[in-house]
Write a protein that holds these residues in place. Structure first.
Motif, PDB file in Angstrom:
ATOM      1  N   UNK A 170       0.827  -1.207   0.000  1.00 30.36           N
ATOM      2  CA  UNK A 170       0.000   0.000   0.000  1.00 30.36           C
ATOM      3  C   UNK A 170       0.863   1.260   0.000  1.00 30.36           C
ATOM      4  N   UNK A 171       0.396   2.255  -0.746  1.00 31.70           N
ATOM      5  CA  UNK A 171       0.958   3.605  -0.664  1.00 31.70           C
ATOM      6  C   UNK A 171       0.138   4.310   0.412  1.00 31.70           C
ATOM      7  N   UNK A 172       0.792   4.730   1.472  1.00 30.21           N
ATOM      8  CA  UNK A 172       0.026   5.162   2.643  1.00 30.21           C
ATOM      9  C   UNK A 172       0.348   6.577   3.091  1.00 30.21           C
ATOM     10  N   UNK A 180      -3.654   5.014   9.777  1.00 30.19           N
ATOM     11  CA  UNK A 180      -2.968   4.696   8.525  1.00 30.19           C
ATOM     12  C   UNK A 180      -4.004   4.663   7.408  1.00 30.19           C
ATOM     13  N   UNK A 181      -3.783   5.454   6.374  1.00 28.06           N
ATOM     14  CA  UNK A 181      -4.738   5.559   5.267  1.00 28.06           C
ATOM     15  C   UNK A 181      -4.065   5.196   3.949  1.00 28.06           C
ATOM     16  N   UNK A 182      -4.851   4.637   3.034  1.00 27.16           N
ATOM     17  CA  UNK A 182      -4.381   4.443   1.657  1.00 27.16           C
ATOM     18  C   UNK A 182      -4.329   5.816   0.992  1.00 27.16           C
ATOM     19  N   UNK A 183      -3.220   6.124   0.358  1.00 21.09           N
ATOM     20  CA  UNK A 183      -2.980   7.507  -0.055  1.00 21.09           C
ATOM     21  C   UNK A 183      -3.971   8.016  -1.107  1.00 21.09           C
ATOM     22  N   UNK A 184      -4.256   7.241  -2.105  1.00 20.82           N
ATOM     23  CA  UNK A 184      -5.072   7.791  -3.191  1.00 20.82           C
ATOM     24  C   UNK A 184      -6.559   7.863  -2.872  1.00 20.82           C
ATOM     25  N   UNK A 185      -7.030   6.907  -2.106  1.00 22.16           N
ATOM     26  CA  UNK A 185      -8.466   6.890  -1.805  1.00 22.16           C
ATOM     27  C   UNK A 185      -8.767   7.497  -0.452  1.00 22.16           C
ATOM     28  N   UNK A 186      -7.771   7.603   0.419  1.00 25.17           N
ATOM     29  CA  UNK A 186      -8.020   8.084   1.771  1.00 25.17           C
ATOM     30  C   UNK A 186      -8.702   7.060   2.667  1.00 25.17           C
ATOM     31  N   UNK A 187      -8.831   5.831   2.210  1.00 27.11           N
ATOM     32  CA  UNK A 187      -9.509   4.790   3.019  1.00 27.11           C
ATOM     33  C   UNK A 187      -8.623   4.343   4.177  1.00 27.11           C
ATOM     34  N   UNK A 188      -9.242   4.199   5.350  1.00 31.72           N
ATOM     35  CA  UNK A 188      -8.477   3.794   6.530  1.00 31.72           C
ATOM     36  C   UNK A 188      -8.057   2.334   6.419  1.00 31.72           C
ATOM     37  N   UNK A 189      -6.789   2.087   6.741  1.00 35.01           N
ATOM     38  CA  UNK A 189      -6.235   0.738   6.708  1.00 35.01           C
ATOM     39  C   UNK A 189      -5.955   0.209   8.107  1.00 35.01           C
ATOM     40  N   UNK A 192      -3.986  13.609   8.635  1.00 39.39           N
ATOM     41  CA  UNK A 192      -3.755  12.833   7.407  1.00 39.39           C
ATOM     42  C   UNK A 192      -4.244  13.586   6.180  1.00 39.39           C
ATOM     43  N   UNK A 193      -5.377  14.256   6.290  1.00 35.47           N
ATOM     44  CA  UNK A 193      -5.932  15.000   5.144  1.00 35.47           C
ATOM     45  C   UNK A 193      -4.946  16.025   4.607  1.00 35.47           C
ATOM     46  N   UNK A 194      -4.257  16.696   5.539  1.00 34.38           N
ATOM     47  CA  UNK A 194      -3.321  17.727   5.083  1.00 34.38           C
ATOM     48  C   UNK A 194      -2.188  17.111   4.264  1.00 34.38           C
ATOM     49  N   UNK A 195      -1.936  15.836   4.472  1.00 37.38           N
ATOM     50  CA  UNK A 195      -0.872  15.149   3.710  1.00 37.38           C
ATOM     51  C   UNK A 195      -1.420  14.493   2.435  1.00 37.38           C
TER      52      UNK A 195
END
Lengths: 449, 449
Positions: free
Chosen positions: B349-351, B377-386, B443-446
């Motif tokens: 995952x890209x996180x 920890x979130x998946x970077x492109x979708x923002x889904x929590x992992x 996380x959103x800011x990133x």
């Protein structure tokens, strides 16, 4: 003439979080926050000043939150918003130009002018101002008889704290039950029992006819004919939006004086947002106006506004207020999210109830184990969760946030029956009796019929 | 020849909950549960027998749960499943015909036969049997030096409890960090600090070379050359599925001996279900086999099986194991749900990480206020929590279940940023600093970059 990119009026939960969230999101824009109060009280902490904390200074929101975020703080009062010039004028006669303006002027306590004697000395509406509250704290120290009018959260919390401070406390509520808006009868009765068992006198179905005294309050006369000795009266009769400034500037407000906003907290002026108690709230289930004013709702709105100030970037998914509450009455905590059974029926839902009771640690022989009671309310045909109520130990303070999330995701009894949880002997109920799963199964057996 | 509608083999979390859930769902069918043990230990409570509880009888799951549900209980051992005759045969030579059979035979502790001395007296694998545990409890009472091998949850909890009981405790873990499977380095280091600050000697990156003694253990020899005095050795090296009975009956098992089941917990024989530690687990994110054996997972599987025994009625929505954990190490609690940062990266995952720290009451001046640290920890492109990790006071025991739900609903940082919570001074963090919302904003800011 001062200039700022983002100007925020009001320094409580809504204003403060708008400022700090905007700083995180937008880097080095100029952010200015204007508020009247020298210090900001933690709003939900105010009852605890009068017992547990016994000191107003322990209930301050630290200004370091603003200074650390590089937010300019002005202690002043905005007296006019000039929308054409995109500028505000303060009591100090300062003019400040803004690019975006956020109104977070909060609410003011409802003062019952229809009750004779409402304006006697020592009749206290709860204003969120440190000097004012410090003065009440000093005064009540030498008093013994306190009457609290209003059995909502503020009233119940004040009654509990005043009792803990050793006062004789009478709580007067006009409705059948204290906390009736947030809880169904079985939970509100239990909360009342907590009050009574700890020595608070609770008078429900009772109106205050008159507050009696010469200059100072001496007695409170009730609708049942009783007259109660009172050194002070605490008014816990709710709050109303503080929107005069906005209204005077031509910002639209509703019939309850709440500022009308769209889903991104924009007023009818697209450069002016409003968040928190001063704005209109919509019910998550019906979209109807709902007068639930909470710091946690203000916080959510502040973030929605902050995220979408300069362009709409973060699509809002939850369109209304869930009405998620928690409180503690002496040793027992009570919490709720979504609709009560009564409210669900009033709104016309065909419902099914799931219940469970369990211990909050496992095995139950562990020290400090307590009982959790849970009630879940589901729409009958779809199984979608509409509401939840819980009582128990402190752990339900976060358990209700699981249920608030379940409501926000429109989860079903089927999903909640097998929703996966972490359990631990010292921290939670047993996995075989985890209350959310268990109450969902209970509902499933009825949905199935 | 006995006959029953539903026969369950095994009486721990999985078996027990299958029985009681089936009773709620199917009314007056005949339900029979067979187990070997006279009494059932609360599985997660076993470490606490050796400190906090100091008594095995306080750690029993009450049989009243079965008798109240009208479940017939047989203390016996199934020695053979005859699938053709839909019948089992017990050690007592009883034959029992079933309509549906549920195998809930659990797991057995891994015994490290590769370590010389593994079979010396006072080297204790943790078997979930009251008589066996009572015997250990008696024996360790007069001992002073305990070595725990394995720094997973069981090992850490045993080390903590043995220390609380006044022993000299050394915890030996082969990996870099204790609890490394559930937590990233910053959280596992913190948990180790808790152990060390309270006097547990922690030796990580260390193997046990040999357990030394004549008949009884006397010393443990480590890979770093040290030899440690040991009156007893506790083995916390994990468990493996107990599936011999199933395998002998031609039920398919995987290469780790876990019974292979479909999404409704059915084995390759459609009248035979299997639940709990004896079954194969799939990762929620990848569908890969994952060796996470938890009572809470067993409970979830039991309900899925119970709900779908006689026909598939309740569609399963969450297809894999979330791996939700919590524990307490002396005064600090630690919890996790979903993937760690390390595991997320390993899986490809890209996180993006969001963090927050806050107090667990508000204002922080309230008594017994503690700090919460959270990592999302979130998946970077979708923002889904992992995944999520938290440490703090007891309230995180339920907070992790909010995050477990967020993972199960594939919620995004955007949604979690403004997810509505109930807050209260005595029960939760401040609404302006609520940790899940705050870490999501971080996380959103990133994600935005």
């Amino acid at each position: 003439m001062k200039k700022t990119d983002l100007l925020i009026i009001g320094g409580s939960a809504g204003g403060l979080l708008t400022a700090t969230a905007a700083r995180k999101l937008y880097g080095d824009i100029k952010i200015t926050l204007i508020r009247k109060n020298k210090k900001v009280m933690v709003p939900c902490g105010i009852p605890y000043i009068f017992g547990t904390l016994n000191d107003t200074s322990k209930n301050q929101i630290p200004d370091a939150l603003l200074s650390n975020a590089g937010v300019e703080l002005l202690i002043d009062e905005v007296v006019k918003i000039d929308r054409d010039k995109k500028m505000v004028i303060t009591a100090d006669n300062t003019e400040i130009e803004y690019d975006k303006l956020v109104i977070a002027t909060g609410s003011l306590p409802i003062v019952p002018k229809f009750i004779k004697g409402y304006d006697l000395e020592n009749v206290f509406p709860i204003v969120k101002d440190e000097e004012y509250l410090k003065d009440i704290l000093e005064k009540v120290k030498n008093m013994s008889d306190i009457v609290v009018i209003g059995g909502g959260f503020i009233g119940v919390e004040f009654a509990e704290q005043m009792k803990m401070a050793g006062k004789n406390v009478t709580l007067v509520e006009v409705a059948d039950k204290c906390l009736w808006q947030a809880f169904d009868e079985e939970f509100s009765s239990d909360a009342e029992e907590q009050l009574k068992n700890n020595g608070v006198i609770v008078k429900t179905k009772t109106k205050v006819e008159e507050i009696i005294g010469d200059t100072k309050v001496k007695e409170v006369k009730l609708s049942n004919g009783e007259t109660i000795k009172a050194d002070a009266v605490i008014l816990g009769m709710g709050v109303s939006p503080n929107s005069v400034l906005a209204k005077d500037a031509g910002i639209k407000v509703n019939e309850k004086a709440a500022i009308i906003v769209d889903e991104y907290m924009r007023t009818n002026d697209s450069d002016i947002f409003a968040v928190g108690d001063c704005t209109e709230k919509k019910c998550f289930f019906t979209g109807k106006n709902t007068p639930i004013l909470l710091a946690s709702t203000a916080a959510m709105e502040a973030k929605i506004a902050a995220c979408n100030l300069f362009q709409l970037k973060y699509v809002r998914k939850i369109k209304g207020t869930i009405s998620a509450f928690s409180t503690k009455v002496f040793d027992k905590a009570f919490a709720a999210a979504g609709l009560t059974e009564r409210k669900a029926k009033e709104e016309g839902f065909d419902i099914v109830i799931g219940r469970a009771s369990t211990m909050d640690k496992h095995p139950g022989s562990l020290p400090n184990t307590g009982k959790i009671d849970i009630k879940l309310i589901f729409a009958k045909d779809t199984g979608i969760i509409l509401g939840a109520q819980i009582s128990g130990g402190d752990s339900i303070g976060e358990m209700v946030n699981i249920l608030s999330m379940a409501v926000q995701n429109s989860m079903t009894a089927n999903e909640l029956n097998t929703y996966q949880v972490a359990t631990h002997p010292l921290l939670t109920a047993s996995p075989i009796a985890y209350p959310i799963n268990a109450a969902a199964l209970d509902a499933l057996t009825k949905l199935n019929k």
